[in-house]
Scaffold this motif. Sequence first.
Motif, PDB file in Angstrom:
ATOM      1  N   ASP A   1       0.831  -1.204   0.000  1.00  0.00           N
ATOM      2  CA  ASP A   1       0.000   0.000   0.000  1.00  0.00           C
ATOM      3  C   ASP A   1       0.868   1.258   0.000  1.00  0.00           C
ATOM      4  OD1 ASP A   1      -2.199  -1.610   0.010  1.00  0.00           O
ATOM      5  OD2 ASP A   1      -2.701  -1.283   2.121  1.00  0.00           O
ATOM      6  N   ARG A   2       1.937   1.224   0.787  1.00  0.00           N
ATOM      7  CA  ARG A   2       2.822   2.397   0.863  1.00  0.00           C
ATOM      8  C   ARG A   2       3.529   2.644  -0.458  1.00  0.00           C
ATOM      9  NH1 ARG A   2       8.220   2.894   2.038  1.00  0.00           N
ATOM     10  NH2 ARG A   2       8.430   0.772   2.876  1.00  0.00           N
ATOM     11  N   THR A   3       4.114   1.599  -1.034  1.00  0.00           N
ATOM     12  CA  THR A   3       4.880   1.795  -2.260  1.00  0.00           C
ATOM     13  C   THR A   3       3.965   2.066  -3.454  1.00  0.00           C
ATOM     14  OG1 THR A   3       4.980  -0.620  -2.530  1.00  0.00           O
ATOM     15  CG2 THR A   3       6.859   0.457  -1.484  1.00  0.00           C
ATOM     16  N   ARG A   4       2.817   1.399  -3.508  1.00  0.00           N
ATOM     17  CA  ARG A   4       1.897   1.638  -4.621  1.00  0.00           C
ATOM     18  C   ARG A   4       1.336   3.062  -4.554  1.00  0.00           C
ATOM     19  NH1 ARG A   4      -0.020  -1.663  -9.021  1.00  0.00           N
ATOM     20  NH2 ARG A   4      -1.324  -0.239 -10.198  1.00  0.00           N
ATOM     21  N   GLY A   5       1.032   3.525  -3.357  1.00  0.00           N
ATOM     22  CA  GLY A   5       0.540   4.891  -3.216  1.00  0.00           C
ATOM     23  C   GLY A   5       1.556   5.904  -3.704  1.00  0.00           C
ATOM     24  N   LEU A   6       2.810   5.676  -3.368  1.00  0.00           N
ATOM     25  CA  LEU A   6       3.877   6.560  -3.833  1.00  0.00           C
ATOM     26  C   LEU A   6       3.958   6.549  -5.352  1.00  0.00           C
ATOM     27  CD1 LEU A   6       7.513   6.490  -2.398  1.00  0.00           C
ATOM     28  CD2 LEU A   6       7.079   6.627  -4.843  1.00  0.00           C
ATOM     29  N   MET A   7       3.950   5.348  -5.940  1.00  0.00           N
ATOM     30  CA  MET A   7       4.102   5.227  -7.392  1.00  0.00           C
ATOM     31  C   MET A   7       2.884   5.759  -8.144  1.00  0.00           C
ATOM     32  SD  MET A   7       7.113   4.012  -7.944  1.00  0.00           S
ATOM     33  CE  MET A   7       7.430   2.870  -9.305  1.00  0.00           C
ATOM     34  N   ASN A   8       1.709   5.643  -7.558  1.00  0.00           N
ATOM     35  CA  ASN A   8       0.516   6.179  -8.213  1.00  0.00           C
ATOM     36  C   ASN A   8       0.584   7.701  -8.322  1.00  0.00           C
ATOM     37  OD1 ASN A   8      -0.657   3.688  -8.635  1.00  0.00           O
ATOM     38  ND2 ASN A   8      -1.968   3.780  -6.829  1.00  0.00           N
ATOM     39  N   LYS A   9       1.205   8.340  -7.340  1.00  0.00           N
ATOM     40  CA  LYS A   9       1.371   9.793  -7.409  1.00  0.00           C
ATOM     41  C   LYS A   9       2.376  10.176  -8.489  1.00  0.00           C
ATOM     42  CE  LYS A   9       2.118  10.229  -2.946  1.00  0.00           C
ATOM     43  NZ  LYS A   9       2.439  10.839  -1.618  1.00  0.00           N
ATOM     44  N   VAL A  10       3.420   9.387  -8.624  1.00  0.00           N
ATOM     45  CA  VAL A  10       4.435   9.672  -9.647  1.00  0.00           C
ATOM     46  C   VAL A  10       3.879   9.409 -11.041  1.00  0.00           C
ATOM     47  CG1 VAL A  10       6.667   8.919 -10.575  1.00  0.00           C
ATOM     48  CG2 VAL A  10       6.382   9.233  -8.108  1.00  0.00           C
ATOM     49  N   ALA A  11       3.291   8.235 -11.239  1.00  0.00           N
ATOM     50  CA  ALA A  11       2.774   7.828 -12.553  1.00  0.00           C
ATOM     51  C   ALA A  11       1.347   8.334 -12.722  1.00  0.00           C
ATOM     52  CB  ALA A  11       2.837   6.314 -12.684  1.00  0.00           C
ATOM     53  N   SER A  12       1.183   9.621 -12.705  1.00  0.00           N
ATOM     54  CA  SER A  12      -0.160  10.191 -12.714  1.00  0.00           C
ATOM     55  C   SER A  12      -0.712  10.280 -14.132  1.00  0.00           C
ATOM     56  CB  SER A  12      -0.137  11.590 -12.100  1.00  0.00           C
ATOM     57  OG  SER A  12       0.570  12.492 -12.939  1.00  0.00           O
ATOM     58  N   LEU A  13      -2.021  10.215 -14.226  1.00  0.00           N
ATOM     59  CA  LEU A  13      -2.685  10.352 -15.514  1.00  0.00           C
ATOM     60  C   LEU A  13      -2.433  11.736 -16.105  1.00  0.00           C
ATOM     61  CD1 LEU A  13      -4.540   9.034 -17.586  1.00  0.00           C
ATOM     62  CD2 LEU A  13      -6.501   9.873 -16.264  1.00  0.00           C
ATOM     63  N   ALA A  14      -2.372  12.750 -15.260  1.00  0.00           N
ATOM     64  CA  ALA A  14      -2.140  14.114 -15.748  1.00  0.00           C
ATOM     65  C   ALA A  14      -0.783  14.229 -16.433  1.00  0.00           C
ATOM     66  CB  ALA A  14      -2.236  15.103 -14.589  1.00  0.00           C
ATOM     67  N   SER A  15       0.241  13.605 -15.858  1.00  0.00           N
ATOM     68  CA  SER A  15       1.564  13.693 -16.472  1.00  0.00           C
ATOM     69  C   SER A  15       1.601  12.957 -17.803  1.00  0.00           C
ATOM     70  CB  SER A  15       2.623  13.128 -15.519  1.00  0.00           C
ATOM     71  OG  SER A  15       2.445  11.737 -15.306  1.00  0.00           O
ATOM     72  N   LEU A  16       0.859  11.848 -17.910  1.00  0.00           N
ATOM     73  CA  LEU A  16       0.799  11.127 -19.180  1.00  0.00           C
ATOM     74  C   LEU A  16       0.065  11.941 -20.239  1.00  0.00           C
ATOM     75  CD1 LEU A  16       0.114   7.434 -18.133  1.00  0.00           C
ATOM     76  CD2 LEU A  16       2.105   8.303 -19.339  1.00  0.00           C
ATOM     77  N   ARG A  17      -0.996  12.617 -19.847  1.00  0.00           N
ATOM     78  CA  ARG A  17      -1.729  13.441 -20.811  1.00  0.00           C
ATOM     79  C   ARG A  17      -0.849  14.557 -21.345  1.00  0.00           C
ATOM     80  NH1 ARG A  17      -7.365  13.475 -17.325  1.00  0.00           N
ATOM     81  NH2 ARG A  17      -8.305  11.635 -18.319  1.00  0.00           N
ATOM     82  N   ASP A  18       0.022  15.075 -20.502  1.00  0.00           N
ATOM     83  CA  ASP A  18       0.947  16.114 -20.962  1.00  0.00           C
ATOM     84  C   ASP A  18       1.906  15.585 -22.018  1.00  0.00           C
ATOM     85  OD1 ASP A  18      -0.180  17.937 -19.225  1.00  0.00           O
ATOM     86  OD2 ASP A  18       1.344  17.700 -17.675  1.00  0.00           O
ATOM     87  N   MET A  19       2.210  14.281 -21.958  1.00  0.00           N
ATOM     88  CA  MET A  19       3.138  13.670 -22.907  1.00  0.00           C
ATOM     89  C   MET A  19       2.486  13.330 -24.238  1.00  0.00           C
ATOM     90  SD  MET A  19       5.924  13.539 -21.108  1.00  0.00           S
ATOM     91  CE  MET A  19       6.977  12.474 -22.083  1.00  0.00           C
ATOM     92  N   MET A  20       1.162  13.229 -24.280  1.00  0.00           N
ATOM     93  CA  MET A  20       0.481  12.689 -25.454  1.00  0.00           C
ATOM     94  C   MET A  20       0.720  13.468 -26.749  1.00  0.00           C
ATOM     95  SD  MET A  20      -0.884   9.755 -25.343  1.00  0.00           S
ATOM     96  CE  MET A  20      -2.149   9.678 -26.606  1.00  0.00           C
ATOM     97  N   PRO A  21       0.739  14.798 -26.754  1.00  0.00           N
ATOM     98  CA  PRO A  21       1.012  15.482 -28.029  1.00  0.00           C
ATOM     99  C   PRO A  21       2.355  15.077 -28.633  1.00  0.00           C
ATOM    100  CG  PRO A  21       0.090  17.024 -26.443  1.00  0.00           C
ATOM    101  CD  PRO A  21       0.378  15.762 -25.691  1.00  0.00           C
ATOM    102  N   GLY A  22       3.377  14.968 -27.812  1.00  0.00           N
ATOM    103  CA  GLY A  22       4.681  14.542 -28.304  1.00  0.00           C
ATOM    104  C   GLY A  22       4.658  13.098 -28.766  1.00  0.00           C
ATOM    105  N   TRP A  23       3.962  12.233 -28.022  1.00  0.00           N
ATOM    106  CA  TRP A  23       3.871  10.823 -28.416  1.00  0.00           C
ATOM    107  C   TRP A  23       3.130  10.675 -29.746  1.00  0.00           C
ATOM    108  CZ3 TRP A  23       2.637   7.360 -23.535  1.00  0.00           C
ATOM    109  CH2 TRP A  23       3.683   7.505 -22.614  1.00  0.00           C
ATOM    110  N   ARG A  24       2.062  11.439 -29.921  1.00  0.00           N
ATOM    111  CA  ARG A  24       1.321  11.361 -31.173  1.00  0.00           C
ATOM    112  C   ARG A  24       2.179  11.814 -32.354  1.00  0.00           C
ATOM    113  NH1 ARG A  24      -4.306  10.795 -31.255  1.00  0.00           N
ATOM    114  NH2 ARG A  24      -5.289  10.611 -29.197  1.00  0.00           N
TER     115      ARG A  24
END
Length: 400
Positions: free
Chosen positions: A91-114
């Motif tokens: 629970d501790r490590t997954r909670g930490l990683m969920n904050k890092v691997a956020s959906l918002a940060s991925l959405r910011d990457m999408m224009p470059g990925w496309r």
Amino acid sequence: MAIPRLAIDPFDEAFLADPYAHHDALRDAGPVVYLEPIRCFAMARHCEVVAALKDWPTYVSARGVGLSDFATEAPWRPPSLLLEADPPLHDRTRGLMNKVASLASLRDMMPGWRAKAEALVERLVARRHVDAVADLAEAFPLSVFPDLIGLREEGREHLIPYGATAFNAFGPRNRLYDDAMARAAEATAWVMDSCRREHLRPGGWGALVYAAADRGECTEAEAERLVRSFLTAGVDTTVNGIGNMLYAFAQHPEQWRKLREDPLLARKAFEESLRWGGTVQTFFRTTSSDIGVERETIPEGSKVLLFLAAANRDPRQWQRADRFDIARSASGHVGFGFGIHQCLGQMVARMEAEALLAALVPRVAEIRLAGAPVRRLNNTLHALASLPVELVPANGECKT
């Protein structure tokens, strides 16, 4: 009724080459079976697989999600703090990683990925004849994912053999495991070294994990292992998921036409490809107590093999389960696992597939097989080594 005992070896190379040929026998034998060649219990029906994945206190991951029992055997590398951990550590490590691997940060990457996906697809369509594994399924993730983590440029080619080794290690110590380990020394050394703080670029997900360590949310040593989890969860499953999806479309041209007629089906198409042609075929759990099944008992400390891909084609769960149909709802599939141990890299895989499909659909009228596909046998993954295809250029008739 007694638990059925079967002579099926799920790690025999003939089984691994075509696992779907054996899934009916596993499902039809009963909700729980005993596989004599590997001396462990197994579940292949959707209902039981999901129940086991959800019941982490009974079917534990901390003793290893492979055939080896960490309570009695030393793992080949320090256990994952996510995949091979249970609460409260998980629970501790997954909670930490969920904050890092956020959906918002991925959405910011999408224009470059496309943009990268479009440039790649345009080059490949101009060539017309390509290997959909090397040129698409591997090339695209390796062009975007390492930058997301903040990995150094040199040596990124080591990510794929490292991932293959990690997933081979979940099976028995067979030829596939021995061959992978014999080839893996350089790749493993590069991955371990690349997970260190000094080799990660500022702003990437790796650096953010170390920032959490600086805040006291994990130790420095835990941060290094958590960055390593990104490299296991975010490469091989994505590469093989995209490869299997492209193979599905090559085998079912009518489904590609359906997607081109309605590009909004792209997300459903990837989910259906995960259900129909699952990348991760199996994972183990270990029982934490005696479990009554029928009139028998699964003893505490027993390994239980969960056939995720068999569950995903269970006719008890889906109508015409063996049919690849991008219009169906594949909700509830276990291609990324289920419960608290769902794949950390699933959002990355979905967005990479979305970017690739957005580039392919308007430019490619048909994905035609241009040679015999070659499987890359793996103790856990259903993977392709090569997929020769012809990308037939579109004439602008696709709806947008």
